[in-house]
Design an enzyme around this catalytic site. Structure first.
Site, PDB file in Angstrom:
ATOM      1  N   HIS A  85      16.528   5.566   9.142  1.00  0.00           N
ATOM      2  CA  HIS A  85      16.319   6.857   9.796  1.00  0.00           C
ATOM      3  C   HIS A  85      15.902   6.545  11.226  1.00  0.00           C
ATOM      4  O   HIS A  85      14.868   5.911  11.454  1.00  0.00           O
ATOM      5  CB  HIS A  85      15.242   7.667   9.066  1.00  0.00           C
ATOM      6  N   GLU A  88      12.340   6.804  12.444  1.00  0.00           N
ATOM      7  CA  GLU A  88      11.274   6.086  11.733  1.00  0.00           C
ATOM      8  C   GLU A  88      11.303   4.650  12.240  1.00  0.00           C
ATOM      9  O   GLU A  88      12.088   3.830  11.778  1.00  0.00           O
ATOM     10  CB  GLU A  88      11.494   6.196  10.229  1.00  0.00           C
ATOM     11  N   HIS A 216      10.801   2.430   5.977  1.00  0.00           N
ATOM     12  CA  HIS A 216      10.815   3.806   6.482  1.00  0.00           C
ATOM     13  C   HIS A 216       9.434   4.210   6.998  1.00  0.00           C
ATOM     14  O   HIS A 216       8.509   3.396   7.040  1.00  0.00           O
ATOM     15  CB  HIS A 216      11.242   4.767   5.365  1.00  0.00           C
ATOM     16  N   GLU A 308       7.417   2.915   2.756  1.00  0.00           N
ATOM     17  CA  GLU A 308       7.017   3.935   3.734  1.00  0.00           C
ATOM     18  C   GLU A 308       5.776   3.385   4.415  1.00  0.00           C
ATOM     19  O   GLU A 308       4.763   3.129   3.763  1.00  0.00           O
ATOM     20  CB  GLU A 308       6.707   5.257   3.026  1.00  0.00           C
TER      21      GLU A 308
END
Ligand SMILES: [Zn+2]
Length: 462
Positions: A85, A88, A216, A308
């Site tokens: 992404h 990110e 991410h 994440e």
């Protein structure tokens, strides 16, 4: 004069020991940094491109190995993918820091890093979505950053919803029998995916990757498959049901290795969310279809988790050093996780290597295969297992093996040709092979419609 000399010497010294700079790297800067690391460690690195983005930017990979460009049998391949992404961005910066760190520590003869580089082939793709990144970075400069600006690729597509959906097949097969691994791609898959996705699919098909993480931001948690929850026949509800893989305990351990080596991920409370141990099954958090993580597990031998790493998707430059220091040990420890379970060679009676032999572990309904060189890698937690190797036109061979917590156990197989006339073929539930015909139309129309409705109601994901 002597002052000038002293200043000159100080500048020279500073240049030689200049600390790694913590800054955001635009595309040109990123490419320069990869080649800089390569120039500093030319014998253990290689830069290669796996393809181009929509806007023609190369998707560069930096490889670390004692023999760059070569697969050494029994040496596992690992990968890190960042910035899928585009907005990110922490993973992208961490992977550049990691690259510089591995190179420097290798040169310093840090024994842990030397052992890692000599025993593992590490592939680092800092940015899978360089086009999205440029959009996100430009918005940051103008202070108009929206939560989603730069997330997608230049065609406006979310790359982590762009891989072929193999989950529907596996959920059908788990219930009704059929292959439990290496599910085939749809015939026209290239027309269904974006250039970046196609490049990554071709990449992960051409190396026998064993372990991987996809970096991410937007939360702080280590997320493991499946990401897509098992379909339920309930209309109108978002399905967030825990959907484990057959390798669930192993995946939980892999995720925990990262969360506990991370500065604060394991504490659980982060960014207003709570995750016990700092880990979560993807589907139990929110269901996600056509993601890269599930695809790795279902189409290849690779076990991938999704990390994440920051509440703020585009952290301020001043935070990068702290982030690096809190992720450094976790990034190294995760790579070391590839060295566990069993591995070995599959050969015939004449010591010819057998590629694509199937390695099954009883009690775990997910097989792996040997690579082009006849070597296989099967990540397993400590325990005693019954392991079977099979290949077409050979008799299966079964052994019992006890796996400890340390280095992987070497388990070689030497298969004997089946004596003709071949006995009627029998297949256990674990003996799926590539190329077996899959049942068609396993996802009825209503289910697809439902899935689209669910998608619209989802929260904005990380
Ligand atoms: Zn993301």
């Amino acid at each position: 004069m002597s002052d000038l000399v002293s200043i000159f010497l100080q500048l020279l010294l500073f240049k030689l020991v200049a600390p790694v700079t913590f800054r955001h790297h635009r595309y040109d800067d990123l490419v320069r940094t990869l080649y800089k690391v390569h120039n500093e460690c030319p014998h253990v690195t290689r830069v290669y491109s796996i393809g181009r983005s929509v806007k023609g930017r190369h998707l560069y990979v930096l490889e670390f190995s004692d023999y760059p460009g070569i697969h050494e049998p029994l040496e596992p391949e690992v990968k890190y993918v960042g910035n899928m992404h585009g907005n990110e961005v922490l993973g992208r910066e961490l992977l550049l820091q990691l690259s510089e760190f591995l190179c420097e520590e290798f040169r310093n003869r840090n024994q842990r890093i030397v052992q890692l580089v000599e025993g593992t082939r590490i592939h680092i793709l800092p940015s899978m979505n360089p086009d999205g990144y440029e959009v996100a970075a430009a918005a940051q400069d103008r202070d108009i950053s929206g939560y989603l600006v730069g997330r997608n690729n230049a065609n406006g597509v979310d790359l982590n919803r762009n891989f072929p959906d193999l989950n529907t097949y596996i959920y059908y097969n788990e219930k009704n029998g059929g292959p439990n691994h290496h599910l085939p791609l749809p015939d026209n898959w290239k027309n269904q995916v974006e250039p970046e996705t196609q490049a990554v699919i071709q990449w992960i098909r051409s190396f026998n990757f064993v372990l991987s993480a996809n970096l991410h931001g937007g939360a702080v948690v280590a997320n493991y498959p499946y990401d897509k929850s098992l379909e339920h026949r309930v209309r109108g509800f978002r399905r967030t049901a825990n959907t484990p893989t057959p390798d669930d305990t192993l995946f939980q351990k892999l995720a925990k290795v990262y969360s506990y080596a991370h500065g604060w991920m394991h504490q659980g409370w982060n960014c207003g969310d709570y995750f016990s141990d700092g880990i979560t099954n993807g589907a139990s958090w929110y269901s996600l279809s056509k993601g890269m993580q599930d695809f790795n597990y279902l189409h290849t031998n690779c076990f991938e988790i999704t990390l994440e790493l920051s509440c703020d998707k585009f952290p301020r430059q001043e935070e990068l050093q702290r982030e690096w220091l809190s992720n450094r040990e976790a990034l190294i420890q995760f790579l070391e996780q590839v060295h566990q379970g069993i591995k070995g060679m599959v050969r015939d009676e004449n010591y010819n290597n057998l590629a694509d032999a199937v390695i099954s572990v009883s009690g775990i309904n997910h097989d792996v295969t040997s690579g082009d060189h006849g070597d296989y890698f099967r990540l397993l937690l400590p325990g005693t297992y019954t392991v079977t190797a099979t290949a077409p036109r050979f008799d299966p061979e079964t052994v019992s093996v006890t796996v400890g917590p340390g280095e992987p156990k070497l388990v070689n197989f030497q298969l004997k040709r089946s004596t003709p006339p071949a006995a009627p073929k029998r297949r256990g539930p674990n003996s799926g092979h590539r190329g077996r015909v899959l049942p068609k139309k396993v996802q009825p129309r209503a289910a697809r419609k439902k899935e689209m409705m669910v998608k619209q109601s989802q929260r904005v994901p990380a």
